[in-house]
Motif scaffolding. Sequence first.
Motif, PDB file in Angstrom:
ATOM      1  N   GLY A  23      93.663 -46.859 104.110  1.00 35.66           N
ATOM      2  CA  GLY A  23      93.709 -46.749 102.651  1.00 35.66           C
ATOM      3  C   GLY A  23      92.559 -47.532 102.067  1.00 35.66           C
ATOM      4  O   GLY A  23      92.414 -48.727 102.340  1.00 35.66           O
ATOM      5  N   ALA A  46      93.293 -42.337 102.884  1.00 37.77           N
ATOM      6  CA  ALA A  46      93.844 -42.231 101.528  1.00 37.77           C
ATOM      7  C   ALA A  46      92.968 -42.968 100.527  1.00 37.77           C
ATOM      8  O   ALA A  46      92.558 -44.108 100.779  1.00 37.77           O
ATOM      9  N   ASN A  47      92.662 -42.296  99.417  1.00 42.00           N
ATOM     10  CA  ASN A  47      91.887 -42.911  98.337  1.00 42.00           C
ATOM     11  C   ASN A  47      92.406 -42.411  97.001  1.00 42.00           C
ATOM     12  O   ASN A  47      93.169 -41.447  96.944  1.00 42.00           O
ATOM     13  N   ARG A  48      91.933 -43.072  95.943  1.00 36.66           N
ATOM     14  CA  ARG A  48      92.384 -42.678  94.607  1.00 36.66           C
ATOM     15  C   ARG A  48      91.788 -41.311  94.234  1.00 36.66           C
ATOM     16  O   ARG A  48      92.513 -40.403  93.881  1.00 36.66           O
ATOM     17  N   ASP A  49      90.448 -41.191  94.313  1.00 38.41           N
ATOM     18  CA  ASP A  49      89.822 -39.918  93.941  1.00 38.41           C
ATOM     19  C   ASP A  49      88.617 -39.625  94.834  1.00 38.41           C
ATOM     20  O   ASP A  49      88.148 -40.487  95.583  1.00 38.41           O
ATOM     21  N   GLU A  64      94.975 -39.495  95.703  1.00 36.21           N
ATOM     22  CA  GLU A  64      96.019 -39.778  94.710  1.00 36.21           C
ATOM     23  C   GLU A  64      95.769 -38.952  93.444  1.00 36.21           C
ATOM     24  O   GLU A  64      96.708 -38.444  92.837  1.00 36.21           O
ATOM     25  N   GLN A  65      94.498 -38.864  93.034  1.00 40.17           N
ATOM     26  CA  GLN A  65      94.140 -38.084  91.840  1.00 40.17           C
ATOM     27  C   GLN A  65      93.069 -37.054  92.254  1.00 40.17           C
ATOM     28  O   GLN A  65      91.874 -37.265  92.038  1.00 40.17           O
ATOM     29  N   SER A  77      97.447 -34.258  98.595  1.00 39.74           N
ATOM     30  CA  SER A  77      97.375 -35.120  97.413  1.00 39.74           C
ATOM     31  C   SER A  77      98.598 -36.028  97.364  1.00 39.74           C
ATOM     32  O   SER A  77      99.611 -35.777  98.021  1.00 39.74           O
ATOM     33  N   GLY A  78      98.470 -37.100  96.595  1.00 40.73           N
ATOM     34  CA  GLY A  78      99.563 -38.089  96.500  1.00 40.73           C
ATOM     35  C   GLY A  78      99.349 -39.198  97.517  1.00 40.73           C
ATOM     36  O   GLY A  78      98.216 -39.639  97.737  1.00 40.73           O
ATOM     37  N   TYR A  79     100.440 -39.642  98.134  1.00 40.07           N
ATOM     38  CA  TYR A  79     100.373 -40.700  99.137  1.00 40.07           C
ATOM     39  C   TYR A  79     100.528 -40.112 100.537  1.00 40.07           C
ATOM     40  O   TYR A  79     100.895 -38.950 100.693  1.00 40.07           O
ATOM     41  N   THR A  89     102.444 -39.250 103.514  1.00 41.21           N
ATOM     42  CA  THR A  89     103.884 -39.050 103.729  1.00 41.21           C
ATOM     43  C   THR A  89     104.181 -38.832 105.213  1.00 41.21           C
ATOM     44  O   THR A  89     103.274 -38.593 106.023  1.00 41.21           O
ATOM     45  N   MET A 111     101.290 -49.607 101.597  1.00 42.05           N
ATOM     46  CA  MET A 111     100.927 -48.407 102.353  1.00 42.05           C
ATOM     47  C   MET A 111     101.237 -48.606 103.841  1.00 42.05           C
ATOM     48  O   MET A 111     101.812 -47.743 104.495  1.00 42.05           O
TER      49      MET A 111
END
Lengths: 30, 443
Positions: B319, B347-350, B376-377, B386-388, B390, B417
């Motif tokens: 992350g 995983a990243n924000r955008d 995430e966005q 998208s999102g976290y 899972t 995370m």
Amino acid sequence: MRKRISTALAIVIFILVIVFSLIFAWAFSI
Amino acid sequence: MKRYIQGTFWLLLFLGLALAPIILLMIEPRAPSREFFREFSVALGFSGLALAGMQFVLTARFRFLSAPYGTDIIYHFHREISILSFLLILAHPIILFLFDPRTLKLLNFLSPDTPWRARAGLTALIAAILLVVLSVWRKKLKIEYNGWRIWHGVLATVLIGLAMVHIILVGYHFNTPFKQIFWVSYTLFWIGLLVYTRILRPFWLIRHPYLVEKVVDEGGRTYSLWLKPQGHGGLKFQPGQFAWIHIDQLPFYHRDHPFSISSSAAQPTQISFTIRELGDFTRTIKEIKPGTKVYLEGPFGIFSPDHHPQAKKFAYICGGVGITPAMSTLRTFADRGDKRPVTLIYANRDWENIPFRDELEALRSRINLKIVHVLEQPPEDWKGYSGYITADILNKELDSDRQPNVQEVFICGPGPMMDAVEKHLSALKFPAGDYHSERFDLA
């Protein structure tokens, strides 16, 4: 998992120290 | 196997050194007998002090000591065993006061009748209380980390030093030259350790400096600090390890910070650390000028594929800036020509602020790398996850063979995370020994 093992080991050491301290106290009080 | 043997050896040695004082004092000829409660109190004091003194060993950053367990576990153990040793130290006077209330008058520090042995013991106890209170509630009390570290060292030294003085002045159990020599040796051991960590090792670091070559903006408020060794052969490390960095400060001040190495382990003379702006110190990284002197203490850590030579495949679940140890691994694999498959779930924000996005794409042509972005966005036309991260994503993207020693999984990112991913992997029946995380919450 590793942290739980580490906590368990710390508690085991703590209990052993108390047990040995009781033996020490008994040895010096007789 | 070697790691388990080493780990067991150090643990047994730790236990032996903690119990050594009370076992050796029981050797004949013993001091005259006294009441049970008094001797129990004395034994708890000796053991509590021995355990407290062992904290200097745990926090001395000996690589041989952290190698079997990982530095994060050493600090976790340090925190827990310190509190337990404090309880033993605290029990020592409390038992005395309960069973012999006349001893309460020893608490009167200023009375001319109070002996120096009691004054030394009381001051050591106050230092122990302050140590625990300031450490457990540091964040709540809003105490700045570097200031706290200095006081932590000072209070620990006061505690051990004055407790030693207290024991020597009481002197009850040191009735033979052998026992006196033992206690003097024990004291010298702590002093020697202090001299080594506070003076000798900083001197060694000063003789092996690095210079900042450049600071590179990697995107997402993340910067890489590239260093060159000055007059020595650099840093030999394994991909995924970390080092403590002293920037433009002599190592004597102990104002260092732990960061993961992001460069290739195959190039020990080109070292980089990738750091995200998260706090007061990390915000200054981008302003560091080329030519600034840096000292490195390390490498440390077991968060490395080199610890799992038998593994057929690897996966990194990262992350944000948690990509750092993965970058070191991927760059190392590229330099070594290691073609074992690596899956990177990142995983990243955008999309715009993904550190190393372009370099990761380029690495795909050099190694067997599959990249799975989770945003995430995400942008409007995004077709990926998208999102976290899972359980569903992990189940689809990680190896379907859940046998031990097939795929080693490394998790690095923000605490929540890592907690969530560990929970998912456990639920997906991944072998517990095959997924690894290292947490930098050392303070």
